[in-house]
Design an enzyme around this catalytic site. Sequence first.
Site: not given
Length: 327
Positions: A159, A185
């Site tokens: 990501s 994350y």
Amino acid sequence: MTTTQHPLGSGFGAASTAEEVIKGIDLTGKVAIVTGGYSGIGLEAARVLRNAGADVVVPARDLERARVALKDVPGAEVEHLDLLDPASIDAFADKFLTSGRPLHILINSAGIMATPLTRDARGYEGQFATNHLGHFQLVARLWPALLAAHGARVVSVSSRGIRFSGVDFDDLHFEHRPYEPFVAYGQSKTANALFAVELDRRGRAEGVRSFSVHPGMIVDTGLAKHIPEEALRAAGALDDQGVPVRDPARQFKTVQEGAATGVWCATSPQLDGLGGVYCENCDISPLVTDETEAEWRADAGRPGVLPYAVDPESAARLWEVSESLTA
């Protein structure tokens, strides 16, 4: 040979769909596993791989939910797998290996995002354990099947969240620093990218190539369920009515567009002989430099990968740490 982190000029782009990038590719006789293949971009990847002729296996923690989601993907196989449970990972891999089938494509698409602090049974932080360590163990256990394919590709869904954090080797599990959901994350997504670098180095001589991908921002898949709606509006991902914005030039994509880069990495002949790179918009991403980082961070549509997410030394260190953590 190490692949340069530099665009190929693939002819595809941010608005390309998974169906477009796989057009004309026949996967008859190939076997693919897609984690997270019963929701979001994983489901779309499973669908187009199956339509191209591949035998598709979808590991799932919730078998009934997976079967319902895959009702329009005839022939897709569903097997139990919980990425937070090492015994479950071993059981899934053992069953697959017992079948004697080679594994040509593995797309590690399952993941969680910006969750409250959770820990697995070993005490490991939940996002790192799910997004990275679970997939690390899965690849290790399935290694004989990847070798048996005599030409396999492993795709890890990373990501642009790499921008939130590198890998903190001194405190992977937030035991000594305050827990921040997006920092955790970011660490897990950087780990996904580094994993692809080292996996490719270790596997390429035996025909196993590896890639990581940024799929874009797709907010209507359930992945963003822990992010407040007002934060998504502020980021431009939702309009004033709460409807997802579709603007692939700024990385706000549909599920079909979001699945495209992973499918391209898994199947495109343009990548034959290449690997170990981070990709987006159906091409290899350019490397962000010190001179361009400020502009890259300010412009969500500007392609690029931060050097720490593809650093070979960090990738090798992460591999060794991951081996220790997963025994």
